[in-house]
Motif scaffolding. Structure first.
Motif, mmCIF file in Angstrom:
data_model
loop_
_atom_site.group_PDB
_atom_site.id
_atom_site.type_symbol
_atom_site.label_atom_id
_atom_site.label_comp_id
_atom_site.label_asym_id
_atom_site.label_seq_id
_atom_site.Cartn_x
_atom_site.Cartn_y
_atom_site.Cartn_z
ATOM 1 N N TRP A 57 -5.218 -9.282 0.624
ATOM 2 C CA TRP A 57 -5.374 -9.683 2.019
ATOM 3 C C TRP A 57 -6.729 -10.322 2.226
ATOM 4 C CZ3 TRP A 57 -9.293 -6.675 1.877
ATOM 5 C CH2 TRP A 57 -10.077 -6.429 3.019
ATOM 6 N N PHE A 61 -13.471 -13.231 9.237
ATOM 7 C CA PHE A 61 -14.805 -13.827 9.221
ATOM 8 C C PHE A 61 -15.884 -12.761 9.322
ATOM 9 C CE2 PHE A 61 -12.716 -17.774 10.671
ATOM 10 C CZ PHE A 61 -13.325 -18.673 9.816
ATOM 11 N N VAL A 117 -2.174 -1.582 -2.997
ATOM 12 C CA VAL A 117 -1.867 -1.044 -1.674
ATOM 13 C C VAL A 117 -0.829 -1.933 -1.019
ATOM 14 C CG1 VAL A 117 -2.763 -0.598 0.634
ATOM 15 C CG2 VAL A 117 -4.141 -0.048 -1.374
ATOM 16 N N LEU A 118 0.263 -1.339 -0.613
ATOM 17 C CA LEU A 118 1.340 -2.095 -0.001
ATOM 18 C C LEU A 118 1.694 -1.489 1.346
ATOM 19 C CD1 LEU A 118 3.560 -4.287 -0.338
ATOM 20 C CD2 LEU A 118 4.981 -2.525 -1.404
ATOM 21 N N LYS A 119 1.741 -2.343 2.373
ATOM 22 C CA LYS A 119 2.244 -1.894 3.677
ATOM 23 C C LYS A 119 3.356 -2.840 4.061
ATOM 24 C CE LYS A 119 -2.001 -0.123 5.788
ATOM 25 N NZ LYS A 119 -2.696 -0.062 7.086
ATOM 26 N N HIS A 120 4.557 -2.473 3.700
ATOM 27 C CA HIS A 120 5.685 -3.374 3.847
ATOM 28 C C HIS A 120 6.426 -3.083 5.154
ATOM 29 C CE1 HIS A 120 8.898 -6.030 2.772
ATOM 30 N NE2 HIS A 120 8.464 -6.187 1.549
ATOM 31 N N PRO A 122 8.602 -4.756 7.048
ATOM 32 C CA PRO A 122 10.059 -4.908 7.061
ATOM 33 C C PRO A 122 10.792 -3.722 6.434
ATOM 34 C CG PRO A 122 9.036 -6.994 6.481
ATOM 35 C CD PRO A 122 7.925 -5.990 6.601
ATOM 36 N N HIS A 144 12.077 -12.145 6.605
ATOM 37 C CA HIS A 144 11.199 -11.799 5.489
ATOM 38 C C HIS A 144 11.468 -12.715 4.292
ATOM 39 C CE1 HIS A 144 8.831 -9.658 2.618
ATOM 40 N NE2 HIS A 144 9.882 -9.358 1.898
ATOM 41 N N PHE A 147 9.814 -15.979 4.843
ATOM 42 C CA PHE A 147 8.385 -15.861 4.582
ATOM 43 C C PHE A 147 8.105 -15.915 3.082
ATOM 44 C CE2 PHE A 147 5.426 -12.639 3.013
ATOM 45 C CZ PHE A 147 4.221 -13.249 3.335
ATOM 46 N N MET B 1 -16.019 -17.471 19.261
ATOM 47 C CA MET B 1 -14.828 -17.936 18.512
ATOM 48 C C MET B 1 -13.667 -16.984 18.654
ATOM 49 S SD MET B 1 -14.400 -18.162 14.435
ATOM 50 C CE MET B 1 -13.582 -19.738 14.302
ATOM 51 N N GLU B 3 -11.167 -16.330 16.475
ATOM 52 C CA GLU B 3 -10.893 -15.619 15.208
ATOM 53 C C GLU B 3 -9.509 -14.966 15.123
ATOM 54 O OE1 GLU B 3 -13.174 -12.213 12.771
ATOM 55 O OE2 GLU B 3 -14.248 -14.027 13.216
ATOM 56 N N GLU B 4 -8.572 -15.715 14.568
ATOM 57 C CA GLU B 4 -7.191 -15.230 14.442
ATOM 58 C C GLU B 4 -6.587 -14.889 15.801
ATOM 59 O OE1 GLU B 4 -8.409 -13.138 11.027
ATOM 60 O OE2 GLU B 4 -8.362 -15.299 10.836
ATOM 61 N N ASP B 114 6.455 -9.225 10.615
ATOM 62 C CA ASP B 114 5.270 -9.854 10.036
ATOM 63 C C ASP B 114 5.115 -9.531 8.566
ATOM 64 O OD1 ASP B 114 3.372 -7.846 12.335
ATOM 65 O OD2 ASP B 114 4.590 -7.269 10.609
ATOM 66 N N PRO B 115 4.347 -10.372 7.878
ATOM 67 C CA PRO B 115 4.264 -10.287 6.423
ATOM 68 C C PRO B 115 3.702 -8.959 5.963
ATOM 69 C CG PRO B 115 2.841 -12.047 7.280
ATOM 70 C CD PRO B 115 3.553 -11.471 8.429
ATOM 71 N N VAL B 117 1.435 -6.338 4.002
ATOM 72 C CA VAL B 117 0.034 -6.367 3.585
ATOM 73 C C VAL B 117 -0.046 -5.915 2.140
ATOM 74 C CG1 VAL B 117 -2.234 -5.351 3.924
ATOM 75 C CG2 VAL B 117 -0.798 -5.884 5.902
#
Lengths: 203, 203
Positions: A57, A61, A117-120, A122, A144, A147, B1, B3-4, B114-115, B117
């Motif tokens: 990920w 900023f 680390v996975l946070k899936h 869907p 998904h 995507f 700004m 920012e996302e 959403d995708p 992580v």
DNA sequence: TTGCCCATGTAATTTGTTACATGATTTA
DNA sequence: TAAATCATGTAACAAATTACATGGGCAA
């Protein structure tokens, strides 16, 4: 209670300047710098967005700015202020130091391998299938799938861009990995769609 | 700004009690409760460790306790104190409320997809291949491969355990997904090992 | 009868995000 | 010439982890 005991008492032995233990994200930023360029926080964010993004990920900023400060304090990076030339505001650019190189190399070589680390999201929703209509589940999976295919395509495009540049051999390798990873992710969604269909037929 | 930019000004319109916007982790915990059992924080941690773990990182004890408090305050769960019977200390157990059921169902149905992580440490290190000896890279990959195979096996074992129980149809489905996911992860590591070999032969 | 693991939490700290401030540059 | 966008940051906040406190049962 110890709760996920992972000891490592950060000891301040004798007078030796103690290396701070940095989180993975710091190493990611220092890793970006380890390719040798002198870069600003903004540059780093942009670059990480289109390189790390496939398998790690991309930090915000503000976190990148924070990490840069920390890296500089640790002596792993140095910075200088670039005067506002025509068409730019003044800004701070960072470069990795020799110590930084040593440290990041050491990290890459010696850190214990730990699980991704996975946070899936869907899958979390499908796990709660008893709360959704099958139609909704399909919708989630299809999105998904789309995507994943989009990411795969991007990886393919980027691999082609970097082809042959031996300096980018390893980044290119991870792009190939990403291509396969997102292809698999797409196919897994398709398989799950089929499974749901099956479940609907004979309940 | 900005920012996302992801706006959504949390507005407190008129007198209506405003639904708090919860992070995914809260929904995960509420999701665990949505199967209907009355559970303690400890129970939830244990259960999430062996169920969610395959596709969603398992929150720490302390975070689960925190989430439970938040869910109760939001009216999505209720709790009661269980008196210390023989062999136990007193403890607090939680049960989902009707509102909680409605809310989590709504979340599962309507939240935008959403995708996932992903923070893939091993890939991050391989991306920095210019810092490692090929030998070290292989080591990292082999260990990751072993991890993936271990996870796959666990998923298989769990699928067998839950076979036929229609109440667990969807959790079982995600276990099957996990089995394939970790098989793929293992194979992707193998493919990458081959790629590295290839790179070594003709530089 | 001491040490260790189960169990239930709270406190302190770290990590990471979103919101805000500011100025310059392009574009409509 | 006003609005959108690029660029560089800081401040406030939220999420999540590790460390700490506490007590009970069990095994050596």
């Amino acid at each position: 209670m110890a709760e996920e005991t992972a000891g490592e008492t950060a000891n301040e032995t004798a007078g030796e300047a103690q290396k701070p233990t940095l989180p993975a994200t710091s190493w990611a930023v220092l890793g970006l710098l380890s390719f040798g360029e002198e870069l600003s926080g903004y540059d780093l964010k942009k670059w990480s967005d289109w390189s790390l993004r496939f398998f790690y990920w991309s930090p915000s900023f503000s976190q990148i700015y924070g990490e840069l400060k920390r890296l500089e304090k640790a002596g792993y990076a140095s910075s200088r202020l670039v005067a506002p030339e025509s068409g730019t505001r003044d800004k701070r650019v960072y470069r990795i130091t020799d110590e930084g190189m040593t440290a990041v190399r050491e990290w890459a070589r010696e850190t214990p391998v730990d699980p991704p680390v996975l946070k899936h999201g869907p899958m979390l929703r499908l796990w709660l299938g008893h709360l959704l209509e099958p139609e909704k589940m399909r919708e989630v999976l299809v999105q998904h799938q789309e995507f994943a295919e989009k990411m795969r395509r991007r990886a393919v495009a980027d691999v082609e861009g970097a082809q042959g540049e031996t300096a980018w051999a390893y980044p290119t390798l991870t792009l190939k990995w990403a291509e396969r990873y997102y292809a698999s992710e797409r196919d897994l969604a398709a398989a799950m769609l089929a499974d749901i269909e099956e479940l609907g037929k004979r309940p």
